[in-house]
Design a protein around this motif. Structure first.
Motif, mmCIF file in Angstrom:
data_model
loop_
_atom_site.group_PDB
_atom_site.id
_atom_site.type_symbol
_atom_site.label_atom_id
_atom_site.label_comp_id
_atom_site.label_asym_id
_atom_site.label_seq_id
_atom_site.Cartn_x
_atom_site.Cartn_y
_atom_site.Cartn_z
ATOM 1 N N PRO A 1 0.800 -1.228 0.000
ATOM 2 C CA PRO A 1 0.000 0.000 0.000
ATOM 3 C C PRO A 1 0.835 1.282 0.000
ATOM 4 O O PRO A 1 0.357 2.334 -0.417
ATOM 5 C CB PRO A 1 -0.817 -0.099 1.282
ATOM 6 N N ASN A 2 2.094 1.194 0.461
ATOM 7 C CA ASN A 2 2.944 2.385 0.550
ATOM 8 C C ASN A 2 3.891 2.451 -0.648
ATOM 9 O O ASN A 2 5.015 1.959 -0.602
ATOM 10 C CB ASN A 2 3.746 2.378 1.852
ATOM 11 N N VAL A 3 3.398 3.055 -1.713
ATOM 12 C CA VAL A 3 4.180 3.225 -2.932
ATOM 13 C C VAL A 3 4.278 4.712 -3.211
ATOM 14 O O VAL A 3 3.267 5.422 -3.217
ATOM 15 C CB VAL A 3 3.525 2.504 -4.129
ATOM 16 N N HIS A 4 5.503 5.170 -3.423
ATOM 17 C CA HIS A 4 5.719 6.589 -3.693
ATOM 18 C C HIS A 4 6.610 6.741 -4.915
ATOM 19 O O HIS A 4 7.572 5.990 -5.086
ATOM 20 C CB HIS A 4 6.371 7.273 -2.486
ATOM 21 N N VAL A 5 6.292 7.731 -5.733
ATOM 22 C CA VAL A 5 7.106 8.046 -6.895
ATOM 23 C C VAL A 5 7.836 9.343 -6.618
ATOM 24 O O VAL A 5 7.226 10.347 -6.247
ATOM 25 C CB VAL A 5 6.242 8.182 -8.169
ATOM 26 N N HIS A 6 9.151 9.288 -6.761
ATOM 27 C CA HIS A 6 9.985 10.491 -6.634
ATOM 28 C C HIS A 6 10.378 10.896 -8.054
ATOM 29 O O HIS A 6 11.033 10.135 -8.771
ATOM 30 C CB HIS A 6 11.224 10.198 -5.803
ATOM 31 N N LEU A 7 9.944 12.071 -8.465
ATOM 32 C CA LEU A 7 10.226 12.574 -9.802
ATOM 33 C C LEU A 7 11.485 13.429 -9.769
ATOM 34 O O LEU A 7 11.631 14.306 -8.918
ATOM 35 C CB LEU A 7 9.026 13.403 -10.284
ATOM 36 N N THR A 8 12.404 13.150 -10.686
ATOM 37 C CA THR A 8 13.642 13.914 -10.770
ATOM 38 C C THR A 8 13.963 14.195 -12.230
ATOM 39 O O THR A 8 13.512 13.468 -13.119
ATOM 40 C CB THR A 8 14.812 13.155 -10.106
ATOM 41 N N PHE A 9 14.711 15.232 -12.466
ATOM 42 C CA PHE A 9 15.180 15.533 -13.815
ATOM 43 C C PHE A 9 16.699 15.594 -13.854
ATOM 44 O O PHE A 9 17.302 16.207 -14.735
ATOM 45 C CB PHE A 9 14.543 16.834 -14.322
#
Length: 103
Positions: A75-83
């Motif tokens: 249930p604990n899914v996180h997306v970290h967006l980076t460039f």
């Protein structure tokens, strides 16, 4: 979940179900996924987009989170967006390059 399939493999399978709407290749094979971190707190996917101003960025992040949750049961899914680093065509898998005519 099968004993022979790791949670990492399930995450990769989930990522291969998410497509940038303008490119007929999944985000994993496009080389947009930089890191998958699985620990006791959950799953974090560090990824980028083909362009910083991508109009469907929110949709792609939402799809990644949902597909990973559905495939892994976590249930604990996180997306970290980076460039950083910026994405370029050299990051694509050989299959993606073939599909898009870059080989």
């Amino acid at each position: 979940m099968s004993e022979s399939v790791s949670k990492y493999d399930l995450v990769i399978d989930a990522l291969r179900k998410v497509y940038d709407p303008e490119i007929p290749v999944n985000v994993y094979d496009l080389g947009l996924v930089y890191k998958v971190d699985i620990n006791e707190k959950g799953i974090q996917v560090t990824m980028t987009l083909t362009a910083p101003g991508c109009p469907v960025a929110g949709d792609i992040i939402f799809q990644v989170e949902n597909e990973v949750k559905n495939m892994t049961g976590e249930p604990n899914v996180h997306v970290h967006l980076t460039f950083d680093p910026a994405w370029d065509k050299s990051m694509m898998s050989e299959e993606a390059k073939l599909e898009l005519g870059y080989m």
